[in-house]
Design a protein around this motif. Structure first.
Motif, PDB file in Angstrom:
ATOM      1  N   UNK A 191      -8.762 -41.168 -33.513  1.00 51.83           N
ATOM      2  CA  UNK A 191      -9.329 -39.871 -32.061  1.00 51.83           C
ATOM      3  C   UNK A 191      -7.833 -38.601 -31.937  1.00 51.83           C
ATOM      4  N   UNK A 192      -7.500 -40.301 -31.301  1.00 47.45           N
ATOM      5  CA  UNK A 192      -6.183 -40.278 -30.175  1.00 47.45           C
ATOM      6  C   UNK A 192      -5.130 -39.490 -31.310  1.00 47.45           C
ATOM      7  N   UNK A 193      -4.940 -39.736 -32.422  1.00 39.36           N
ATOM      8  CA  UNK A 193      -3.969 -39.142 -33.070  1.00 39.36           C
ATOM      9  C   UNK A 193      -4.028 -37.743 -33.238  1.00 39.36           C
ATOM     10  N   UNK A 194      -5.379 -37.149 -32.885  1.00 36.08           N
ATOM     11  CA  UNK A 194      -5.904 -35.991 -33.764  1.00 36.08           C
ATOM     12  C   UNK A 194      -6.132 -34.762 -32.723  1.00 36.08           C
ATOM     13  N   UNK A 195      -6.483 -35.545 -31.806  1.00 40.14           N
ATOM     14  CA  UNK A 195      -7.422 -34.871 -30.721  1.00 40.14           C
ATOM     15  C   UNK A 195      -6.295 -33.362 -29.478  1.00 40.14           C
ATOM     16  N   UNK A 196      -6.320 -32.399 -29.541  1.00 40.60           N
ATOM     17  CA  UNK A 196      -5.763 -31.468 -28.411  1.00 40.60           C
ATOM     18  C   UNK A 196      -7.035 -31.711 -27.007  1.00 40.60           C
ATOM     19  N   UNK A 197      -6.206 -31.237 -26.421  1.00 43.77           N
ATOM     20  CA  UNK A 197      -7.198 -30.784 -24.884  1.00 43.77           C
ATOM     21  C   UNK A 197      -7.104 -29.121 -24.924  1.00 43.77           C
ATOM     22  N   UNK A 198      -7.731 -28.533 -25.024  1.00 47.26           N
ATOM     23  CA  UNK A 198      -7.835 -26.530 -24.702  1.00 47.26           C
ATOM     24  C   UNK A 198      -8.120 -26.757 -23.138  1.00 47.26           C
ATOM     25  N   UNK A 199      -7.769 -26.076 -22.098  1.00 47.60           N
ATOM     26  CA  UNK A 199      -7.605 -25.807 -20.744  1.00 47.60           C
ATOM     27  C   UNK A 199      -7.363 -24.328 -20.657  1.00 47.60           C
ATOM     28  N   UNK A 200      -8.910 -24.256 -20.256  1.00 44.84           N
ATOM     29  CA  UNK A 200      -8.885 -22.737 -19.702  1.00 44.84           C
ATOM     30  C   UNK A 200      -9.692 -22.326 -17.981  1.00 44.84           C
ATOM     31  N   UNK A 201      -8.009 -21.820 -18.580  1.00 48.46           N
ATOM     32  CA  UNK A 201      -7.540 -21.004 -16.791  1.00 48.46           C
ATOM     33  C   UNK A 201      -8.500 -20.376 -16.236  1.00 48.46           C
ATOM     34  N   UNK A 202      -8.298 -20.333 -14.861  1.00 46.49           N
ATOM     35  CA  UNK A 202      -9.100 -18.912 -13.740  1.00 46.49           C
ATOM     36  C   UNK A 202      -8.521 -17.220 -14.943  1.00 46.49           C
ATOM     37  N   UNK A 203      -7.778 -16.911 -15.346  1.00 43.06           N
ATOM     38  CA  UNK A 203      -7.531 -15.859 -15.862  1.00 43.06           C
ATOM     39  C   UNK A 203      -7.973 -15.764 -17.360  1.00 43.06           C
ATOM     40  N   UNK A 204      -8.861 -16.587 -17.821  1.00 45.17           N
ATOM     41  CA  UNK A 204      -9.020 -16.982 -19.387  1.00 45.17           C
ATOM     42  C   UNK A 204      -7.736 -17.263 -20.044  1.00 45.17           C
ATOM     43  N   UNK A 205      -6.997 -17.529 -19.706  1.00 45.58           N
ATOM     44  CA  UNK A 205      -5.526 -17.779 -20.125  1.00 45.58           C
ATOM     45  C   UNK A 205      -5.704 -19.316 -21.055  1.00 45.58           C
ATOM     46  N   UNK A 206      -4.961 -19.767 -21.895  1.00 46.31           N
ATOM     47  CA  UNK A 206      -5.360 -21.331 -22.362  1.00 46.31           C
ATOM     48  C   UNK A 206      -3.891 -22.187 -22.571  1.00 46.31           C
ATOM     49  N   UNK A 207      -4.043 -23.126 -22.034  1.00 45.59           N
ATOM     50  CA  UNK A 207      -2.845 -24.577 -22.633  1.00 45.59           C
ATOM     51  C   UNK A 207      -3.570 -25.258 -23.605  1.00 45.59           C
ATOM     52  N   UNK A 208      -2.298 -26.621 -24.308  1.00 49.25           N
ATOM     53  CA  UNK A 208      -2.780 -26.962 -25.003  1.00 49.25           C
ATOM     54  C   UNK A 208      -2.005 -28.513 -24.986  1.00 49.25           C
ATOM     55  N   UNK A 209      -3.116 -29.579 -25.082  1.00 48.67           N
ATOM     56  CA  UNK A 209      -2.237 -31.233 -24.392  1.00 48.67           C
ATOM     57  C   UNK A 209      -2.513 -32.315 -25.468  1.00 48.67           C
ATOM     58  N   UNK A 210      -1.888 -33.232 -25.286  1.00 46.27           N
ATOM     59  CA  UNK A 210      -2.662 -33.896 -26.016  1.00 46.27           C
ATOM     60  C   UNK A 210      -3.437 -35.072 -25.462  1.00 46.27           C
ATOM     61  N   UNK A 211      -4.881 -34.918 -26.133  1.00 43.58           N
ATOM     62  CA  UNK A 211      -5.908 -35.559 -25.343  1.00 43.58           C
ATOM     63  C   UNK A 211      -4.960 -37.218 -25.171  1.00 43.58           C
ATOM     64  N   UNK A 212      -4.894 -37.730 -26.084  1.00 38.03           N
ATOM     65  CA  UNK A 212      -4.134 -38.614 -25.397  1.00 38.03           C
ATOM     66  C   UNK A 212      -2.695 -39.041 -25.512  1.00 38.03           C
ATOM     67  N   UNK A 213      -2.380 -40.275 -25.005  1.00 34.60           N
ATOM     68  CA  UNK A 213      -1.103 -39.894 -24.975  1.00 34.60           C
ATOM     69  C   UNK A 213      -0.918 -41.670 -25.902  1.00 34.60           C
TER      70      UNK A 213
END
Length: 328
Positions: free
Chosen positions: A249-271
């Motif tokens: 999971x730590x090797x393959x999973x990312x987080x999608x964060x949805x901002x107030x204006x519905x724009x999104x950013x991606x980042x690793x789930x775990x370091x």
């Protein structure tokens, strides 16, 4: 003589048919007569009245908490009384924790696999406005249910791992005026998380279509809620399985964060897994050779669709992803 015999046979058959009809009708006449005499059958209680906590066959009550911007979320645990007729007195129930039930659950289901054990919430993690529940007489039969409000802080919900099981174990300590059903006296109150993009209780699937570099790919992705505006999903064409280890999971999973204006950013789930994820900037030119113009890093709530442009590296070199994820 032949005509006379035929006439006699017809009369006999007619009498038999009428007789058979009455044989069918008479039982219903008896039932209707019984009903017209005051529905005595239904006035009598057909089952023993016992107080119980609502749960499934495994003594689990499933409670799905929706995470929002609010500081708290509330669900209720239900209690009821068996029987065919409404209660004729108020029912009073006192509830307490039952730590032994959780211990039994873990041992019976996982034995020595302690890494799979379900976790119990500490009393500081939730709020009971009262340990007492009342079921009032006089309400409609279908509404004769007692409800125990259980409130969780949003911060507590966000810290619960989607890869673990969380319970609050309860039991009916005492109740009146009827007996307690001993087989339904205890319950494991299971906590699930939910946000507007995904649910933990039932797998939420998104259909993914896009490109890894210039190679076309399609996939069905499992999306899991982390907080009110964050979800977890595997990168690119990687496929999630419920049997995946923490390392996978730590090797393959990312987080999608949805901002107030519905724009999104991606980042690793775990370091810890070494995964690198970068949110890329799409081109403003629809004719750009990168093909990124249609992947604006945005969530469209009307379409329930994510348009993503990012890169990831799991140790095999950088992969550039243009991806459209739409709720299945």
């Amino acid at each position: 003589p032949r005509v006379r015999r035929q006439r006699q046979m017809c009369i006999r058959d007619s009498i038999c048919n009428e007789y058979n009809k009455w044989l069918l009708i008479l039982p219903f006449v008896g039932v209707l007569s019984s009903c017209s005499n005051g529905d005595e059958f239904f006035k009598e209680e057909r089952y023993k009245k016992e107080i119980y906590v609502v749960s499934d066959a495994s003594q689990v009550f499933q409670a799905e908490y929706e995470m929002t911007k609010s500081d708290e979320a509330m669900k209720t645990l239900a209690f009821a009384v068996s029987g065919t007729n409404p209660i004729d007195r108020d029912v009073n129930i006192v509830v307490e924790k039952d730590e032994e039930l959780l211990t039994e659950y873990n041992y019976n289901n996982y034995r020595d696999e302690t890494d799979k054990y379900a976790h119990g919430l500490n009393e500081v993690d939730y709020i009971l406005s009262s340990s007492s529940v009342t079921i009032k007489m006089g309400t409609e039969f279908k509404n004769q249910v007692g409800k125990l409000p259980i409130t969780l802080k949003t911060s507590v919900l966000e810290n619960l791992s989607v890869d673990s099981i969380y319970f609050i174990p309860f039991r009916i300590k005492e109740a009146s005026p009827y007996e307690i059903n001993e087989d339904k006296r205890n319950v494991l109150y299971r906590i699930y998380k939910k946000n507007q993009y995904a649910s933990q209780r039932k797998n939420t699937f998104y259909n993914s279509i896009g490109y890894i570099g210039s190679a076309f790919f399609t996939s069905t992705k499992v999306v899991q809620p982390l907080s009110y505006n964050k979800i977890r999903v595997y990168v690119g064409g990687q496929v999630y399985s419920t049997s995946d280890t923490k390392e996978t999971i730590n090797k393959n999973a990312m987080i999608i964060t949805v901002n107030e204006d519905n724009t999104v950013t991606m980042s690793p789930y775990s370091t810890e897994g070494g995964l690198k994820v970068t949110t890329l900037v799409p081109s403003d030119n629809p004719n750009d050779t990168s093909g990124s113009y249609g992947y604006r890093n945005v969530y469209n709530p009307d379409e329930q669709c994510f348009y993503l442009y990012y890169s990831y590296d799991i140790g095999n070199g950088e992969q550039i992803i243009r991806e459209q994820m739409i709720l299945e």
